[in-house]
Motif scaffolding. Sequence first.
Motif, PDB file in Angstrom:
ATOM      1  N   ILE A 289       0.901  -1.183  -0.021  1.00 18.11           N
ATOM      2  CA  ILE A 289      -0.073  -0.064   0.127  1.00 18.11           C
ATOM      3  C   ILE A 289       0.966   1.199   0.002  1.00 18.11           C
ATOM      4  CG2 ILE A 289      -1.586   1.342   1.431  1.00 18.11           C
ATOM      5  CD1 ILE A 289      -2.792  -1.274   2.369  1.00 18.11           C
ATOM      6  N   ALA A 290       1.939   1.328   0.858  1.00 22.12           N
ATOM      7  CA  ALA A 290       2.839   2.558   0.809  1.00 22.12           C
ATOM      8  C   ALA A 290       3.455   2.662  -0.441  1.00 22.12           C
ATOM      9  CB  ALA A 290       3.897   2.447   1.994  1.00 22.12           C
ATOM     10  N   THR A 291       3.796   1.480  -1.157  1.00 20.36           N
ATOM     11  CA  THR A 291       4.399   1.676  -2.556  1.00 20.36           C
ATOM     12  C   THR A 291       3.537   2.248  -3.483  1.00 20.36           C
ATOM     13  OG1 THR A 291       5.817  -0.468  -1.920  1.00 20.36           O
ATOM     14  CG2 THR A 291       5.743   0.315  -4.387  1.00 20.36           C
ATOM     15  N   GLU A 292       2.202   1.878  -3.561  1.00 19.53           N
ATOM     16  CA  GLU A 292       1.337   2.376  -4.305  1.00 19.53           C
ATOM     17  C   GLU A 292       1.114   3.961  -4.071  1.00 19.53           C
ATOM     18  OE1 GLU A 292      -0.022   1.022  -6.986  1.00 19.53           O
ATOM     19  OE2 GLU A 292       1.113  -0.677  -6.548  1.00 19.53           O
ATOM     20  N   ASN A 293       1.201   4.372  -2.772  1.00 17.83           N
ATOM     21  CA  ASN A 293       1.089   5.670  -2.491  1.00 17.83           C
ATOM     22  C   ASN A 293       2.347   6.564  -2.585  1.00 17.83           C
ATOM     23  OD1 ASN A 293      -1.715   5.295  -1.669  1.00 17.83           O
ATOM     24  ND2 ASN A 293      -1.257   4.797   0.394  1.00 17.83           N
ATOM     25  N   SER A 297       9.733   5.167   1.690  1.00 18.40           N
ATOM     26  CA  SER A 297      10.571   5.275   2.962  1.00 18.40           C
ATOM     27  C   SER A 297       9.942   4.093   3.882  1.00 18.40           C
ATOM     28  CB  SER A 297      10.979   6.424   3.364  1.00 18.40           C
ATOM     29  OG  SER A 297      11.810   7.177   2.828  1.00 18.40           O
ATOM     30  N   ARG A 298       8.577   4.582   4.041  1.00 20.07           N
ATOM     31  CA  ARG A 298       7.576   3.579   4.999  1.00 20.07           C
ATOM     32  C   ARG A 298       7.575   2.187   4.330  1.00 20.07           C
ATOM     33  NH1 ARG A 298       4.231   5.273   8.854  1.00 20.07           N
ATOM     34  NH2 ARG A 298       4.443   7.321   8.021  1.00 20.07           N
ATOM     35  N   ALA A 299       7.409   2.021   3.016  1.00 20.07           N
ATOM     36  CA  ALA A 299       7.426   0.969   2.357  1.00 20.07           C
ATOM     37  C   ALA A 299       8.598   0.159   2.565  1.00 20.07           C
ATOM     38  CB  ALA A 299       7.208   1.178   0.608  1.00 20.07           C
ATOM     39  N   ALA A 300       9.626   0.654   2.437  1.00 24.56           N
ATOM     40  CA  ALA A 300      11.004  -0.064   2.550  1.00 24.56           C
ATOM     41  C   ALA A 300      11.175  -0.400   4.040  1.00 24.56           C
ATOM     42  CB  ALA A 300      12.086   0.603   2.209  1.00 24.56           C
ATOM     43  N   ILE A 329      10.747  -1.789  -4.671  1.00 20.63           N
ATOM     44  CA  ILE A 329      10.859  -0.579  -3.887  1.00 20.63           C
ATOM     45  C   ILE A 329      12.069  -0.038  -3.959  1.00 20.63           C
ATOM     46  CG2 ILE A 329      10.848   0.314  -1.459  1.00 20.63           C
ATOM     47  CD1 ILE A 329       8.670  -1.866  -0.622  1.00 20.63           C
ATOM     48  N   ALA A 330      13.105  -1.031  -3.821  1.00 18.44           N
ATOM     49  CA  ALA A 330      14.500  -0.523  -4.008  1.00 18.44           C
ATOM     50  C   ALA A 330      14.962   0.239  -5.383  1.00 18.44           C
ATOM     51  CB  ALA A 330      15.472  -1.760  -3.567  1.00 18.44           C
ATOM     52  N   ARG A 331      14.284  -0.557  -6.300  1.00 17.42           N
ATOM     53  CA  ARG A 331      14.282  -0.057  -7.776  1.00 17.42           C
ATOM     54  C   ARG A 331      13.808   1.396  -7.724  1.00 17.42           C
ATOM     55  NH1 ARG A 331      13.021  -4.102 -10.000  1.00 17.42           N
ATOM     56  NH2 ARG A 331      10.617  -3.734 -10.149  1.00 17.42           N
ATOM     57  N   GLU A 332      12.682   1.609  -7.295  1.00 17.07           N
ATOM     58  CA  GLU A 332      12.071   3.166  -7.240  1.00 17.07           C
ATOM     59  C   GLU A 332      12.670   3.899  -6.498  1.00 17.07           C
ATOM     60  OE1 GLU A 332       7.854   2.838  -6.813  1.00 17.07           O
ATOM     61  OE2 GLU A 332       7.480   1.385  -8.518  1.00 17.07           O
ATOM     62  N   ARG A 333      13.798   3.645  -5.488  1.00 15.55           N
ATOM     63  CA  ARG A 333      14.420   4.409  -4.811  1.00 15.55           C
ATOM     64  C   ARG A 333      15.769   4.601  -5.337  1.00 15.55           C
ATOM     65  NH1 ARG A 333      14.315   2.662   1.439  1.00 15.55           N
ATOM     66  NH2 ARG A 333      15.029   4.982   1.829  1.00 15.55           N
ATOM     67  N   ARG A 334      15.885   4.170  -6.523  1.00 12.73           N
ATOM     68  CA  ARG A 334      17.271   4.018  -7.468  1.00 12.73           C
ATOM     69  C   ARG A 334      18.318   3.253  -6.609  1.00 12.73           C
ATOM     70  NH1 ARG A 334      16.367   6.932 -11.873  1.00 12.73           N
ATOM     71  NH2 ARG A 334      18.325   6.925 -12.313  1.00 12.73           N
ATOM     72  N   GLU A 335      18.004   2.287  -5.885  1.00 14.72           N
ATOM     73  CA  GLU A 335      18.797   1.526  -5.091  1.00 14.72           C
ATOM     74  C   GLU A 335      19.249   0.313  -5.932  1.00 14.72           C
ATOM     75  OE1 GLU A 335      17.313   1.096  -1.263  1.00 14.72           O
ATOM     76  OE2 GLU A 335      17.709   3.278  -0.776  1.00 14.72           O
ATOM     77  N   HIS A 336      19.989   0.306  -7.063  1.00 15.50           N
ATOM     78  CA  HIS A 336      19.828  -0.802  -8.059  1.00 15.50           C
ATOM     79  C   HIS A 336      20.525  -2.100  -7.537  1.00 15.50           C
ATOM     80  CE1 HIS A 336      17.543   1.826 -10.893  1.00 15.50           C
ATOM     81  NE2 HIS A 336      18.769   2.648 -10.558  1.00 15.50           N
ATOM     82  N   ARG A 377      20.681  -5.518 -12.785  1.00 14.86           N
ATOM     83  CA  ARG A 377      22.060  -5.580 -12.676  1.00 14.86           C
ATOM     84  C   ARG A 377      22.494  -4.579 -14.127  1.00 14.86           C
ATOM     85  NH1 ARG A 377      23.723 -11.991 -12.953  1.00 14.86           N
ATOM     86  NH2 ARG A 377      23.367 -12.406 -10.687  1.00 14.86           N
ATOM     87  N   LEU A 378      21.691  -4.383 -14.871  1.00 16.66           N
ATOM     88  CA  LEU A 378      22.102  -3.607 -15.969  1.00 16.66           C
ATOM     89  C   LEU A 378      21.558  -2.246 -15.538  1.00 16.66           C
ATOM     90  CD1 LEU A 378      22.465  -3.648 -18.852  1.00 16.66           C
ATOM     91  CD2 LEU A 378      20.423  -3.462 -19.699  1.00 16.66           C
ATOM     92  N   ALA A 379      20.654  -1.954 -14.645  1.00 14.45           N
ATOM     93  CA  ALA A 379      20.702  -0.581 -13.973  1.00 14.45           C
ATOM     94  C   ALA A 379      21.726  -0.229 -13.013  1.00 14.45           C
ATOM     95  CB  ALA A 379      19.248  -0.555 -13.327  1.00 14.45           C
ATOM     96  N   ALA A 380      22.153  -1.299 -12.588  1.00 12.83           N
ATOM     97  CA  ALA A 380      23.307  -1.342 -11.389  1.00 12.83           C
ATOM     98  C   ALA A 380      24.639  -1.027 -12.232  1.00 12.83           C
ATOM     99  CB  ALA A 380      23.394  -2.198 -10.256  1.00 12.83           C
TER     100      ALA A 380
END
Length: 521
Positions: A289-293, A297-300, A329-336, A377-380
């Motif tokens: 739910i937090a991810t959809e919203n 940070s809360r989702a993680a 969640i990590a991807r959307e936070r750019r933590e590839h 991996r490509l994004a990283a």
Amino acid sequence: MAWEYLRDRLDNVIGFWVGFVFSPVPAELRTLRERVERHVTAENHAMVTLVPSTPEELLGLPTRLLEDRSLANASLVWIEALHAEAPGAPETPWTRAWEQTVIEIEALFEEVRGVLLGGIVLAAPPGVVDPVSKAAPDLWQVKAMSFLITPRNAGAVRPSTPLPVRGGTRPSTSSMRVAPADPDDLVAISQNPERLKAWQAENSARASTPSMPAASFAPATMGSRPTPPPPPPRPEVIRAHALVEAAEGFLRQGRMQDAKDAADEAATLLRVRGDALDEARVFAVLAEIATENEDLSRAAVHVQKALAMYGARMPGQVPPAWYCLAARIARERREHVAASRFEEFALGAIRAMRQGDEGPDALLELSDALERIGDARLAANKPADAAVAFSECLLLRRRVLSAMGEGPEALGEVSYSLKRLADACVHASDVIGAVAAYREAVAIDRKLYARSGKNAEVRYQLADSLWRFGDALTTSGEAEDGAAVSEEATRLLAGAEPPSGPPSRIFGPGSRRGPRGGRSW
């Protein structure tokens, strides 16, 4: 450095010798070859370069080494063939030709050494290292040198490159649980003690997701007291369990507020005295739910709690979709890098869950996980590692194609996987691998286009493949062929009506089969 290594061989090794050079990039190998040639010529020696254009030409070179007298006095004979096939390709003529060539050179070693005054350099793509070393182990053992030319810009990933066009509509195969009851009914049940008691009795054999094993007790022995069964759960725990089921059901239906209300109420009950697995499921719902919203940070925090709590109680049985959610969640936070790690955990969980299952659905689910790992991996900025994941994905989808026959969906899966592999090769500066994969993808897309009655969406898919193939050919030094292929793509779309449907269905990574895996409900 490759040049220094080769120069040392040329200057210090007298007589016949054999060396191997492996390179994924024709341009860089060509630069090295030209530098070697200038050095040899400056020393008043001769270098002969043989570049076979077909596998049959390559196969004929061992005999030519013995019979062509113009080679006898050369200080160096350079044999170069960088053609390659994509992993698992049904036909591998160049790889087979390299295997047979080194086998014949090994068999004729003494004769060739008696004819040639200088050395031989065998320049090949990296993909034949293993086949060549196994085909001619004695030749490999006595080689004067072998090295791989690492691309200079192997880490220079271009994140703006669009994903290739995907075809087909196969539904997602992620292992989501099926709701046992309507979520609205579950909420009503949770508020009625009599109905709740009956619901608990019906579901007493069913535990939290995934299915928990039945309680085991030590066998009774003479003089020992039997272990008493565990006490029945408290009413609030049963009510919380029903609300967790309801929250997951609401989430499946996209009713976010209802899901949050049920999850919050379940969490309140579980804080007093509850089941750790149900509590983990609540955190997973709240993370979604937090991810959809877009409260990432809360989702993680929520998803980390879900993974930790469930993993502590049920080691090795965390639902794969929870790892996918953590990766999202990590991807959307750019933590590839973290996203890649979670996708790898998801793959391990799927493999454990699908252990022994070799059916198409299992293979497709595993291939989906490997595709997500490749993307992460490509994004990283790890294109070579991404290529490994995409190669494994491709091999699994070839197995599905073999099992199911050449239907459009199975062919489309293989085509898309080839293009993802080729993309990773481009980013890793493995131009040879990219050309091979794009070439096969184009061949498949031509077949799909012909079978589809020139369907508009498949036309765009073929044009996309042609453009990518043309770019790769140009990069590999085949500018004329690259221009011709790109021109074909342009002609294909000239005056064509665009395919119907939203653009995301045509060009997006989800166009193949709807929602991607990653939701645990």
